[in-house]
Design an enzyme around this catalytic site. Structure first.
Site, short mmCIF file in Angstrom:
data_model
loop_
_atom_site.label_atom_id
_atom_site.label_comp_id
_atom_site.label_asym_id
_atom_site.label_seq_id
_atom_site.Cartn_x
_atom_site.Cartn_y
_atom_site.Cartn_z
N GLU A 1 7.47 3.15 4.49
CA GLU A 1 7.72 4.25 4.92
C GLU A 1 9.12 4.97 4.99
O GLU A 1 9.74 5.51 5.84
CB GLU A 1 7.38 4.02 6.63
N HIS B 1 5.17 6.18 11.24
CA HIS B 1 6.34 4.96 11.06
C HIS B 1 7.75 6.08 11.35
O HIS B 1 8.90 5.35 11.51
CB HIS B 1 6.47 4.41 9.66
N GLY C 1 0.98 -1.19 -0.01
CA GLY C 1 0.00 0.17 0.01
C GLY C 1 0.86 1.15 0.26
O GLY C 1 0.61 2.26 -0.63
N ALA C 2 2.06 1.35 0.76
CA ALA C 2 2.83 2.18 0.77
C ALA C 2 4.13 1.68 1.69
O ALA C 2 4.03 0.62 2.33
CB ALA C 2 2.37 3.61 1.78
N HIS D 1 -0.49 6.35 8.74
CA HIS D 1 0.04 5.18 8.89
C HIS D 1 1.81 5.55 8.73
O HIS D 1 2.42 5.20 9.58
CB HIS D 1 -0.47 4.09 8.06
N GLU D 2 2.04 5.92 7.61
CA GLU D 2 3.51 6.04 7.09
C GLU D 2 4.13 7.23 7.87
O GLU D 2 5.24 6.84 8.13
CB GLU D 2 3.39 6.36 5.63
ZN ZN Z 1 3.54 0.00 8.21
#
Ligand code: ZN
Length: 1029
Positions: free
Chosen positions: A436, A472, A433-434, A468-469
């Site tokens: 960090e 991180h 999804g992504a 979310h990222e």
């Molecule tokens: Zn993560």
């Protein structure tokens, strides 16, 4: 990393470690040093391993315990060893290298006997490990010929590619050398799809050693030189052991402690055609021309595919990156660009500043592409969002969100984001999804880009991933888990913060409902025997085992446990403890115990956080709390919630459960909540006789399920029927979730489930309705796959009876409230998919309006899925959707169209879409797991897709590595709706035939267990359903 796929349904727990097992672990290396008969272990053979798993790797051998049915902890107990001690009170210093301390002496006789015992065990087991591990073999005579036990053993080393002995025999690197700085120069060629590189590694010697071992995968080393201190640099030979992706340089003389050395490696490689390492990607621009780019994805273990490195998270270092490019491209890396030089060849070389922070290799990133960006200053950081030029207009929402959240985290954590820039980049073909990467976060386009007209629900998704990222950058980047067994310290936290930051900063996005759903999902997975503890104490060593850590337990159970802890502590204490943790360990690596210790530091008067949380992080599964009442005496009993009853050996496991409860006198306000810690198997609490009922687990913030007994359930159901608002919507959802779970467990009949659901005719709130519909829909899908036609018809009648009116009353126009959007999309998707005329007519009309207006008459974002999926059921509309799929530039819309296309019940179209997804091109391969899971849901495709996966397994694992999240998702979606013995045997047969190509995966165990449970559920409930539905 953010996983892009819907994961996991549920099941139940298993083996627990008794707390009494947490004794001191004998330190193998130290003991070995004390034995003169053990010459093979040199100090530099210490590897960075959590104490417990290191012993496993070294002493017992991975495969000794690798049997699918094996319980690692019990085995060790049988062996008389206690290796469960994960305490790091004495080794939690901020240095990851602290295992290098001089060996302590062991002078007492009993200890010496222990030494000998352990030594013999280690000796025997390491032979077994070597035999298993190096089958090809790669054993030299020197290694294999020492079978005579009277002669001291020498370690068996494998052969390098050139036939010479490779000087290391473990998957984990030795800790004798510490990289300090990497100087990376890369020259990618986007025409030939190759690159060359030079890596200069400055390192210090921590232990006298004759070898330097590091990682390298698929790189052809063309030249290597080595320099010690101020000495002249000399050419050295590099040995390679490909199976473990390691290279080594051996020396005749010891490198001495404290020496500073420089290893320079020149190499060449292909740009990867999978999704990890330094890989090539492409897209078609608005003129239809193909544009190529190169980007990186290193987590968890692919930095070694781009440059030789010490590719373990505890080997933090600084990095200086240079990348050569053609004019017309830009390059990006973790740090701001320092300068650009024109080379004689006409190419340009961009040099980036040396990283201002020490970081793990998996966080390094670089990109060569023709992207454009928009930027903004936030505090002292320049925030930018990059995309392909034609999508620049879709980047504004991400920039706004990232700016707000960066400010939020800076303030909340009391530590400012340490870099001067933060880039968020949408990559056209990207699997996770992504990711960090520090200062250079990479995303799928669908996780970052939204058009201005997109619905709040679409924006909610983007905000989630960005939150979310960004979290991180602190949890993961600033403080990193020491090894992948504690991945939850990264992912559980990032998941927790993504919800909590958004609930604070963007309350309109309605994340509390989403977070509740996430907790239910985590329980589903964690209720299976095949689950694992959040903090894994068994070995996580092979690449597959590392990949498998990226699952719902690590992310979602991790986040759920943090929420439970936060709501248990006095206000503000959790945040205080977290700030302490970040401050204690910034720039270094941690194990789970370090977190609990930091929290305990700010809560001296509390019960040790560690005592409580260990029961949650070191055991898999979660408890079932049963309530029984006699007058004012309420007895609470805990037991593991075990769906598969065959695992009866762990029923004695206990948790420290912060049981919260409300009663009929005060039941919905937060101030009504009372708390009681259940530490033992049973405890009694006293309430007033006048209390009519109790509801436990207020707002479902605790990670446990509650059974109220027949009488208790009846009273609660009555209360809801009298006044639905007597409980909060989350508590109502919690009751619905719990009763379905208890029915799966066989503790309540399906009749009781239906009794509770009767109240839902008055329900209008999103959380309980979503939960009820999702549970009913999974029952419906199971019956559908068995083609229980009469029951299906009756179930439809049941659903119409309870929810039909609400479905029909939904508005199809624009809707501002995210919560109402969520609700109506769930209601209408179910209504239309079951063929409710009112719904399908409306959806079709909206679709036709959309196409007739040449897509200018917008469909509300939250209704796009139901409208497209309904349209896709008619052949002509399916074809027009296909055209729309190719032409739309709106990523969220594109993904919904793809799901609609995959929901067709036409077998020919299904076969086409599956093979096109695997091929890549029209449908990017990154979308294959989504296509597969959508096809699996429908009746027409569920057998076709299973055949497709079996036939194409090798091509699929070429794209998605064994153990990775996409593979977990593919296995789960294609098998989780089987419920017959024939399918069980077929799935078992297929996966066991794969051997090292996938048979050992935890998700295979999960899949088999799920099929068995489905079988059991059918046997148990079909008769009831026939009577009561
Ligand atoms: Zn993560």
């Amino acid at each position: 990393m953010e996983d892009p796929f819907d994961s996991e349904r549920a099941s139940l727990p298993r083996n627990m470690i008794e707390n009494t097992m947490f004794e001191e672990e004998p330190d193998v290396v130290d003991l070995a040093k004390d034995s003169t008969a053990f010459p093979a272990l040199e100090p530099d053979e210490v590897v960075y391993e959590p104490r417990s798993s290191r012993l496993l790797v070294r002493g017992l051998g991975e495969n000794d315990l690798d049997d699918e049915e094996e319980d690692y902890e019990s085995s060790a107990r049988l062996l008389g060893m206690s290796f469960m001690n994960r305490s790091s009170t004495h080794n939690s210093s901020s240095s990851p290298y602290n295992r290098q301390a001089p060996p302590r002496l062991c002078s007492c006789p009993s200890a010496r006997m222990l030494v000998v015992g352990v030594f013999i065990l280690v000796l025997v087991a390491s032979m077994a490990m070597a035999l298993y591990f190096l089958p090809g073999c790669t054993f030299t005579k020197a290694g294999c010929g020492k079978a005579n036990s009277s002669i001291p053993m020498e370690p068996s080393y494998p052969n390098s590619t050139n036939g010479e002995l490779f000087p290391w025999n473990e998957l984990r690197l030795p800790a004798s050398v510490r990289p300090v700085n990497y100087d990376l120069s890369l020259t990618p060629n986007l025409t030939s799809m190759t690159f060359t590189g030079r890596t200069v590694i400055n390192m210090t010697i921590l232990h006298d050693t004759k070898r330097i071992v590091l990682h390298s995968s698929e790189l052809i080393i063309t030249k290597a030189t080595f320099q010690v201190g101020e000495d002249k640099s000399v050419e050295v030979k590099v040995l390679e052991y490909k199976p473990w992706q390691q290279i080594a340089v051996s020396f005749l003389e010891d490198l001495k402690v404290g020496q500073v050395c420089v290893l320079t490696l020149d190499y060449a490689a292909n740009l990867s055609h999978t999704y990890d390492g330094f890989y090539n990607s492409s897209y078609n621009d608005k003129t239809g021309a193909k544009r190529v780019l190169a980007a990186t994805q290193f987590e968890p273990q692919a930095a070694r595919k781009a440059f030789p490195c010490f590719d373990e998270p505890a080997f933090k270092a600084t990095f200086l990156v240079r990348i050569t490019r053609e004019p017309g491209y830009i390059t990006l890396s973790n740090m701001p660009q320092a300068k650009t030089t024109t080379l004689p060849s006409g190419l340009l070389e961009d040099e980036f500043e040396q990283t201002a922070v020490n970081m793990s290799t998996y966080l390094v990133a670089f990109i060569v592409a023709n992207f454009t960006s928009i930027t903004r200053n936030v505090s002292n950081t320049l925030v930018s969002v990059y995309s392909v030029p034609e999508k620049k207009e879709h980047t504004h929402y991400a920039l706004d969100t990232a700016s707000t959240l960066l400010h939020f985290y800076n303030t909340f954590f009391h530590i400012d984001y340490p870099l001067r820039k933060l880039d968020l980049v949408a990559i056209p073909d990207f699997l996770a999804g992504a990711m960090e990467n520090w200062g250079l976060i990479t995303f799928r386009e669908t996780s970052l880009l939204v058009g201005n007209q997109s619905s709040p629900l679409d924006k909610q998704l983007i905000a989630n991933v960005v939150a979310h990222e960004l979290a991180h950058q602190w949890f993961g980047n600033l403080v990193t888990m020491r090894w992948w067994n504690d991945l939850w310290l990264n992912e559980g936290f990032a998941t927790y913060w993504q919800y909590t930051s958004l609930m604070t900063e963007f309350p309109q996005l309605d994340l509390d409902n989403v977070f509740l759903g996430v907790r239910f999902k985590a329980m589903a997975k964690d209720s299976l025997n095949s689950s694992h503890p959040v903090s894994v104490s068994s070995q996580v060593t092979t690449p597959e085992q590392v990949s498998e850590m990226f699952d719902s337990v690590t992310y979602e159970k991790g986040a759920s446990l943090l929420l439970m802890l936060k709501t248990t502590l006095p206000d503000g204490q959790f945040r205080k403890g977290i700030i302490k943790y970040l401050d204690n360990y910034r720039g270094s690596n941690t194990v789970t115990e370090d977190l609990w210790n930091s929290l305990t530091q700010v809560l001296p008067q509390q019960e040790s956080v560690s005592d409580m949380m260990r029961t949650w992080t070191l055991q898999n599964g979660f408890p079932l709390v049963t309530v029984s009442r006699k007058g004012g005496h309420v007895t609470l009993t805990q037991e593991p919630f075990l769906l598969s009853a065959d695992n009866a050996t762990h029923t004695s496991n206990l948790w420290h459960i912060p049981v919260t409860y409300v009663n009929d006198n005060c039941s919905s306000a937060p101030s009504c909540r009372q708390i009681f810690t259940l530490r033992n198997k049973t405890a009694t609490l006293n309430v007033s006789d006048s209390v009519k009922w109790l509801k436990l687990n207020y707002m479902n913030t605790g990670f446990y399920i509650v059974h109220y007994g027949d009488e208790g359930w009846a009273t609660l159901i009555d209360a809801l029927k009298t006044d639905i608002n007597t409980l909060t919507p989350h508590d109502r959802a919690s009751l619905i979730h719990n009763i379905f779970a208890l029915s799966r467990l066989g503790r309540v009949s399906f009749r009781q489930v239906l009794n509770l659901l009767d109240y839902t005719t008055n329900e209008t709130e999103t959380a309980p309705l979503t939960e009820a519909l999702s549970q009913l829909s999974s029952v419906y899908r199971l019956l559908d796959k068995r083609q229980e036609q009469r029951l299906l018809a009756r179930m439809k009648v049941y659903i119409w009876g309870h929810f039909g009116q609400l479905m029909d009353s939904q508005d199809w126009g624009e809707e501002e409230s995210v919560s109402r959007q969520e609700l109506r999309s769930v209601l209408l998707e179910m209504a239309c998919s079951l063929g409710r005329q009112n719904c399908t007519d409306q959806a079709t009309a909206l679709y036709d309006q959309w196409t007739n207006s040449n897509q200018t008459k917008q469909i509300p974002g939250d209704l796009q899925q139901v409208v497209f999926s309904t349209a896709a059921q008619a052949d002509l509309r399916w074809l027009s959707l296909m055209e729309a799929y190719s032409s739309t530039t709106y990523d969220s819309e594109k993904r919904k169209i793809l799901q609609a296309l995959a929901s067709t019940q036409d077998p020919r179209s299904i076969v086409w879409i599956l093979s096109t997804g695997l091929e890549g091109g029209i449908i990017q391969t990154q979308e294959l797991p989504l296509v597969i899971s959508t096809v699996s849901d429908g009746f027409a495709g569920h057998l076709l897709v299973w055949d497709f996966v079996k036939e194409n397994w090798d091509r699929i694992i070429e794209k998605f590595p064994v153990g990775s999240y996409p593979i977990q998702s593919i296995i789960k979606s294609t098998t989780s709706q089987f419920s017959t013995q024939t399918h069980l045997e077929e799935v078992q047969g297929f996966f066991s035939s794969l051997k090292e190509r996938g048979s050992q995966m935890r998700s295979v165990q999960e899949s088999l267990e799920t099929i068995r449970l489905n079988q059991l559920w059918m046997d148990r409930n079909l008769p009831t359903l026939r009577i009561w539905l």
